[in-house]
Design a protein around this motif. Structure first.
Motif, mmCIF file in Angstrom:
data_model
loop_
_atom_site.group_PDB
_atom_site.id
_atom_site.type_symbol
_atom_site.label_atom_id
_atom_site.label_comp_id
_atom_site.label_asym_id
_atom_site.label_seq_id
_atom_site.Cartn_x
_atom_site.Cartn_y
_atom_site.Cartn_z
ATOM 1 N N VAL A 74 0.857 -1.176 0.000
ATOM 2 C CA VAL A 74 0.000 0.000 0.000
ATOM 3 C C VAL A 74 0.895 1.229 0.000
ATOM 4 N N GLY A 75 0.587 2.171 -0.840
ATOM 5 C CA GLY A 75 1.337 3.418 -0.870
ATOM 6 C C GLY A 75 0.382 4.591 -0.737
ATOM 7 N N LEU A 76 0.839 5.648 -0.124
ATOM 8 C CA LEU A 76 0.040 6.856 0.009
ATOM 9 C C LEU A 76 0.531 7.870 -1.012
ATOM 10 N N ALA A 77 -0.395 8.642 -1.574
ATOM 11 C CA ALA A 77 -0.040 9.655 -2.567
ATOM 12 C C ALA A 77 -0.683 10.978 -2.165
ATOM 13 N N PHE A 78 0.119 12.036 -2.140
ATOM 14 C CA PHE A 78 -0.345 13.359 -1.747
ATOM 15 C C PHE A 78 -0.274 14.300 -2.939
ATOM 16 N N LEU A 79 -1.417 14.903 -3.280
ATOM 17 C CA LEU A 79 -1.519 15.868 -4.358
ATOM 18 C C LEU A 79 -0.959 17.202 -3.897
ATOM 19 N N CYS A 80 -0.026 17.753 -4.656
ATOM 20 C CA CYS A 80 0.569 19.059 -4.367
ATOM 21 C C CYS A 80 -0.027 20.083 -5.339
ATOM 22 N N ASP A 81 0.097 21.361 -5.002
ATOM 23 C CA ASP A 81 -0.479 22.420 -5.822
ATOM 24 C C ASP A 81 0.301 22.695 -7.102
ATOM 25 N N SER A 82 1.588 22.349 -7.115
ATOM 26 C CA SER A 82 2.403 22.672 -8.286
ATOM 27 C C SER A 82 3.619 21.749 -8.346
ATOM 28 N N PRO A 83 4.254 21.664 -9.516
ATOM 29 C CA PRO A 83 5.502 20.924 -9.610
ATOM 30 C C PRO A 83 6.568 21.455 -8.648
ATOM 31 N N ALA A 84 6.610 22.773 -8.459
ATOM 32 C CA ALA A 84 7.589 23.359 -7.531
ATOM 33 C C ALA A 84 7.344 22.879 -6.100
ATOM 34 N N GLU A 85 6.077 22.713 -5.732
ATOM 35 C CA GLU A 85 5.775 22.213 -4.392
ATOM 36 C C GLU A 85 6.224 20.760 -4.231
ATOM 37 N N VAL A 86 6.091 19.958 -5.278
ATOM 38 C CA VAL A 86 6.594 18.578 -5.233
ATOM 39 C C VAL A 86 8.084 18.600 -4.918
ATOM 40 N N ASP A 87 8.825 19.413 -5.648
ATOM 41 C CA ASP A 87 10.274 19.499 -5.466
ATOM 42 C C ASP A 87 10.633 19.955 -4.052
ATOM 43 N N ARG A 103 12.953 8.314 -4.599
ATOM 44 C CA ARG A 103 12.975 8.587 -6.042
ATOM 45 C C ARG A 103 12.821 10.092 -6.219
ATOM 46 N N GLU A 104 13.906 10.737 -6.618
ATOM 47 C CA GLU A 104 13.904 12.187 -6.778
ATOM 48 C C GLU A 104 12.814 12.626 -7.751
ATOM 49 N N PRO A 105 12.339 13.856 -7.607
ATOM 50 C CA PRO A 105 11.290 14.348 -8.504
ATOM 51 C C PRO A 105 11.679 14.223 -9.972
ATOM 52 N N TRP A 106 10.694 13.838 -10.787
ATOM 53 C CA TRP A 106 10.881 13.732 -12.221
ATOM 54 C C TRP A 106 9.582 14.081 -12.925
ATOM 55 N N VAL A 125 5.719 7.067 0.083
ATOM 56 C CA VAL A 125 4.792 8.191 0.024
ATOM 57 C C VAL A 125 5.080 8.956 -1.259
ATOM 58 N N SER A 126 4.096 8.969 -2.161
ATOM 59 C CA SER A 126 4.252 9.670 -3.429
ATOM 60 C C SER A 126 3.773 11.107 -3.285
ATOM 61 N N LEU A 127 4.475 11.988 -3.955
ATOM 62 C CA LEU A 127 4.116 13.402 -4.031
ATOM 63 C C LEU A 127 3.940 13.696 -5.510
ATOM 64 N N PHE A 128 2.842 14.368 -5.885
ATOM 65 C CA PHE A 128 2.609 14.604 -7.307
ATOM 66 C C PHE A 128 1.818 15.875 -7.541
ATOM 67 N N ALA A 129 1.970 16.412 -8.740
ATOM 68 C CA ALA A 129 1.211 17.572 -9.199
ATOM 69 C C ALA A 129 1.160 17.513 -10.721
ATOM 70 N N ALA A 130 0.123 18.091 -11.277
ATOM 71 C CA ALA A 130 0.031 18.172 -12.730
ATOM 72 C C ALA A 130 1.134 19.079 -13.259
ATOM 73 N N ASN A 131 1.759 18.661 -14.342
ATOM 74 C CA ASN A 131 2.736 19.533 -15.012
ATOM 75 C C ASN A 131 1.967 20.583 -15.789
ATOM 76 N N ALA A 132 2.434 21.814 -15.728
ATOM 77 C CA ALA A 132 1.717 22.913 -16.428
ATOM 78 C C ALA A 132 1.897 22.833 -17.913
#
Length: 132
Positions: A74-87, A103-106, A125-132
């Motif tokens: 099981v993995g948890l994924a958190f939606l961030c507001d922006s790619p910069a916030e993921v980083d 796994r560094e941001p990509w 724990v995954s961190l993600f945001a839509a790429n603009a």
């Protein structure tokens, strides 16, 4: 009645360290919970996340064994507001935030900025945001 997903449970070796990590991800958990063997927090949609110490789990499942770090089912994924916030969040959590870099941001081929950090117990724990 149809069953519904109500809670995601995590087994932790150090409650205070785990809760500190997840507080940095925005979960509202009171400081006094750090000393408890079982803790729950409810998200805005009503889904609960729970933390149990290894001792609690072994009280009803004495043969429970911890999976290897990064080998979660099981993995948890958190939606961030922006790619910069993921980083930024990845950098914080994997240095001073109690987590471990995994796994560094990509820029993922499916159109998201994505990163994976391990929580204090090795859970992904995954961190993600839509790429603009």
């Amino acid at each position: 009645m149809t069953p519904r997903l109500d809670m995601i449970g995590l087994v932790v070796s150090d409650m205070a360290a785990s809760l500190a990590f997840y507080r940095r991800l925005g979960l509202d958990v009171p400081a006094e919970a750090d000393k408890e063997p079982h803790v729950e927090a409810t998200g805005p949609g009503g889904l609960r996340i729970g933390w149990d110490t290894v001792e609690v789990i072994r009280s009803f499942d004495p043969e429970w064994k911890r999976p290897e770090p990064g080998a979660d089912r099981v993995g948890l994924a958190f939606l961030c507001d922006s790619p910069a916030e993921v980083d930024a969040l990845y950098a914080e959590l994997s240095t001073t935030g109690g987590g471990t870099a995994h796994r560094e941001p990509w820029d993922a081929f499916w159109g998201q900025r994505y990163a994976i950090v391990l929580d204090p117990d090795g859970g992904a724990v995954s961190l993600f945001a839509a790429n603009a």
